[in-house]
Motif scaffolding. Sequence first.
Motif, short mmCIF file in Angstrom:
data_model
loop_
_atom_site.label_atom_id
_atom_site.label_comp_id
_atom_site.label_asym_id
_atom_site.label_seq_id
_atom_site.Cartn_x
_atom_site.Cartn_y
_atom_site.Cartn_z
N ASP A 77 -17.52 -58.95 -79.54
CA ASP A 77 -18.36 -59.25 -80.71
C ASP A 77 -19.32 -58.11 -81.02
O ASP A 77 -19.65 -57.87 -82.17
CB ASP A 77 -19.16 -60.53 -80.49
CG ASP A 77 -18.29 -61.78 -80.61
OD1 ASP A 77 -17.13 -61.66 -81.02
OD2 ASP A 77 -18.79 -62.87 -80.27
N ASP A 78 -19.78 -57.40 -79.98
CA ASP A 78 -20.69 -56.29 -80.20
C ASP A 78 -19.98 -55.16 -80.95
O ASP A 78 -20.54 -54.54 -81.83
CB ASP A 78 -21.23 -55.76 -78.86
CG ASP A 78 -22.04 -56.82 -78.11
OD1 ASP A 78 -22.67 -57.66 -78.76
OD2 ASP A 78 -22.01 -56.78 -76.88
N LEU A 81 -19.79 -56.02 -84.59
CA LEU A 81 -21.04 -55.72 -85.30
C LEU A 81 -21.11 -54.25 -85.69
O LEU A 81 -21.53 -53.91 -86.80
CB LEU A 81 -22.25 -56.07 -84.42
CG LEU A 81 -22.54 -57.54 -84.15
CD1 LEU A 81 -23.65 -57.69 -83.12
CD2 LEU A 81 -22.90 -58.25 -85.44
N GLU A 126 -28.30 -58.88 -91.41
CA GLU A 126 -27.33 -58.96 -90.32
C GLU A 126 -27.77 -58.11 -89.12
O GLU A 126 -27.67 -58.54 -87.98
CB GLU A 126 -25.96 -58.51 -90.83
CG GLU A 126 -24.83 -59.33 -90.29
CD GLU A 126 -23.54 -59.07 -91.02
OE1 GLU A 126 -23.08 -57.91 -91.07
OE2 GLU A 126 -22.97 -60.05 -91.54
N GLU A 127 -28.24 -56.91 -89.40
CA GLU A 127 -28.72 -56.06 -88.31
C GLU A 127 -29.90 -56.72 -87.61
O GLU A 127 -29.95 -56.76 -86.38
CB GLU A 127 -29.14 -54.69 -88.84
CG GLU A 127 -27.98 -53.78 -89.15
CD GLU A 127 -28.41 -52.39 -89.57
OE1 GLU A 127 -27.54 -51.50 -89.51
OE2 GLU A 127 -29.58 -52.18 -89.96
N GLU A 130 -28.64 -60.15 -85.83
CA GLU A 130 -27.53 -60.09 -84.88
C GLU A 130 -27.55 -58.83 -84.02
O GLU A 130 -27.61 -58.89 -82.80
CB GLU A 130 -26.19 -60.21 -85.61
CG GLU A 130 -26.01 -61.55 -86.32
CD GLU A 130 -24.71 -61.64 -87.08
OE1 GLU A 130 -23.69 -61.11 -86.58
OE2 GLU A 130 -24.71 -62.23 -88.17
N MET A 131 -27.48 -57.67 -84.67
CA MET A 131 -27.34 -56.42 -83.93
C MET A 131 -28.61 -56.06 -83.14
O MET A 131 -28.52 -55.70 -81.97
CB MET A 131 -26.96 -55.27 -84.86
CG MET A 131 -26.75 -53.94 -84.14
SD MET A 131 -26.34 -52.59 -85.26
CE MET A 131 -24.55 -52.72 -85.24
#
Length: 172
Positions: A77-78, A81, A126-127, A130-131
């Motif tokens: 998943d990483d 991203l 999103e960053e 999530e990131m």
Amino acid sequence: MPGARKSRTTEKDAIALLKDDHQQVRALLGELEETTEKAAGKREKLLATIEQELTVHTRIEEEIFYPAFREAARKKDDGKLYFEALEEHHVVDMVLPEIKRTSAESEQFAAKAKVLKDLVEHHAEEEETEMFPRARKLMTRDELLRLGAEMARLKASMARGSAQGPGLRPSR
């Protein structure tokens, strides 16, 4: 020595620096969205500033932060991203020239500026949700501070004009 302590506390880690960039570009895009066809000069000026900010931001992410994130990433998943973020940059790179070719006095300019704003806001969100939280788990505070310092140096170098012209985008 108070001066040394102050400089340590004012250092920004990579994530704080990137979030500051996001906040600045969001504000500029909001200001652009509020303009009308009558403010063509202001629109063109704002768009040029937004383009410069996005160019610098994209470069520090793609050359410094993203590779470090990918290196630290352990899960599938990483990696997802990482690749999504690169593709979102690519889409912005396609939209910006389109807006620049559109008359700042037109309704189409406003529509294209709105699409750019939506793209950038989605990417930043999103960053940030999530990131960046994942990066905080994957990297040490010292790593993030080192990356932040490296990114700040590149930003300063670009601001001085040492990296000019259309070759600002890193190759992938």
